[in-house]
Design a protein around this motif. Structure first.
Motif: not given
Ligand code: SF4
Ligand code: SF4
Ligand code: SF4
Length: 317
Positions: A203, A206, A209, A214, A251, A254-255, A259
């Motif tokens: 995390k 990234c 992210c 968070c 995660r 969320h990404v 990504c």
């Protein structure tokens, strides 16, 4: 299309001139003996190189929450780094007004953990070409670098380089790669995650992210101390560390629209868990449902930021 053939000397002279102003910076790669890594160059370009055969981190990570401070910055990075930069701009995490983003043709990189071996992310990279950002550096069939402008800022930067613009030659890689076919199941995912120690390095490294607040920072999802004991007394014995699958699923949720498939998460994992195939695989499938490719351009809106009520009608039931 017009571009400029650029010699190393001419490029370095132009960037060197740019750096004479104290508020000007270049984020790129530095060669130090056998090592190559990121550096923010200020005032001089010592060690600057266009090519980095190693992947340690995604350079866009260093730009998160950059709101200018009066600095003008030229980014000379790989396509996956400029793509992540684009996503952060769209997510209002970077003020892009004074930044010129230049992507450089990338031949792929190897991990510092495993030098010489191509990384999973690079083997299935969707966009290795310097076609992202305000300008790109592309290598022709003879390995000669060319600077190609794509936006007004890119045009301005190209004008700074000495020499005349001329018709560009054909370049070896002509198209982006399609989305990887990817399928998996929770059983395989759980098996791979069995060795996860919940260090959360994936995390932290990234580039997209980005939440400061968070959901995993507090005790709600990953309780410790008294909060953990409360949970044990409430629900019975618990496997430790707690919440591995939940952490990765949230995660991923969320990404996945942003990504860029760079594999920085896998690079940061001390347990050697093959995170790229899951994050990149799921993300590319999701993005393709919206004909979206993260970071390809600044103009293309992230699907969840431009959701229309009549979209995805089939999902209503
Ligand atoms: S993911 Fe693509 S752009 Fe990034 S280092 Fe690998 S090949 Fe280069
Ligand atoms: S999830 Fe992994 S592959 Fe995707 S952008 Fe983040 S670090 Fe890169
Ligand atoms: S970096 Fe690896 S071990 Fe650490 S939380 Fe992520 S997957 Fe788990």
């Amino acid at each position: 299309m017009l571009g400029k053939m650029i010699g190393k000397v001419a490029l370095e002279r132009t960037l060197g001139k740019f750096l004479e102003d104290d508020s000007h910076l270049v984020l790129g790669f530095e060669e130090k003996g056998k090592e190559v890594g990121h550096r923010i160059f200020k005032n001089d370009l010592k060690g600057f190189t266009l090519v980095n055969p190693f992947f340690s981190a995604n350079g866009a990570l260093y730009l998160r929450r950059l709101f200018s401070k009066g600095a003008e910055i030229i980014l000379m990075l790989r396509p996956c780094e400029i793509r992540a930069y684009h996503e952060l701009v769209k997510l209002n995490q970077i003020e892009a007004e004074k930044i010129v983003a230049v992507s450089i043709d990338c031949a792929g990189a190897s991990s510092l953990k495993d030098p010489g071996k191509p990384r999973t992310a690079c083997q299935s990279c969707r966009e290795k070409r310097g076609v992202i950002g305000d300008a790109g550096i592309r290598f022709d069939a003879k390995g000669v670098p060319w600077l190609l402008p794509y936006t007004e800022k890119g045009e301005e930067f190209t004008r700074l380089i000495e020499g005349e613009a001329e018709e560009i030659p054909p370049f070896p890689d002509k198209e982006e790669r399609g989305t990887e076919k990817f399928s998996t199941n929770m059983e395989a995912f759980s098996e791979e995650l069995a060795h996860c120690i919940m260090c959360r390095n994936c995390k932290a490294m990234c580039p997209v992210c980005y939440c400061i607040d968070c959901v995993f920072n507090g005790d709600e999802y990953l309780p410790k101390g008294d909060a953990l004991l409360n949970k044990v007394f409430r629900s019975g014995s618990l496997e430790m560390p707690q919440g591995k699958e939940l952490f990765h699923m949230i995660r991923m949720f969320h990404v996945s629209q942003v990504c860029v498939g760079c594999g920085a998460c896998e690079e940061a994992c001390p347990q050697g868990i093959p995170l790229t195939k899951y994050f990149k695989g799921v993300s590319e499938r999701l993005q393709s449902m919206f004909s979206y490719m993260s970071g390809r351009s600044l103009e293309e809106e992230i699907p969840y930021l431009s959701f229309q009520e009549d979209e995805l009608k089939d999902a209503e039931d």
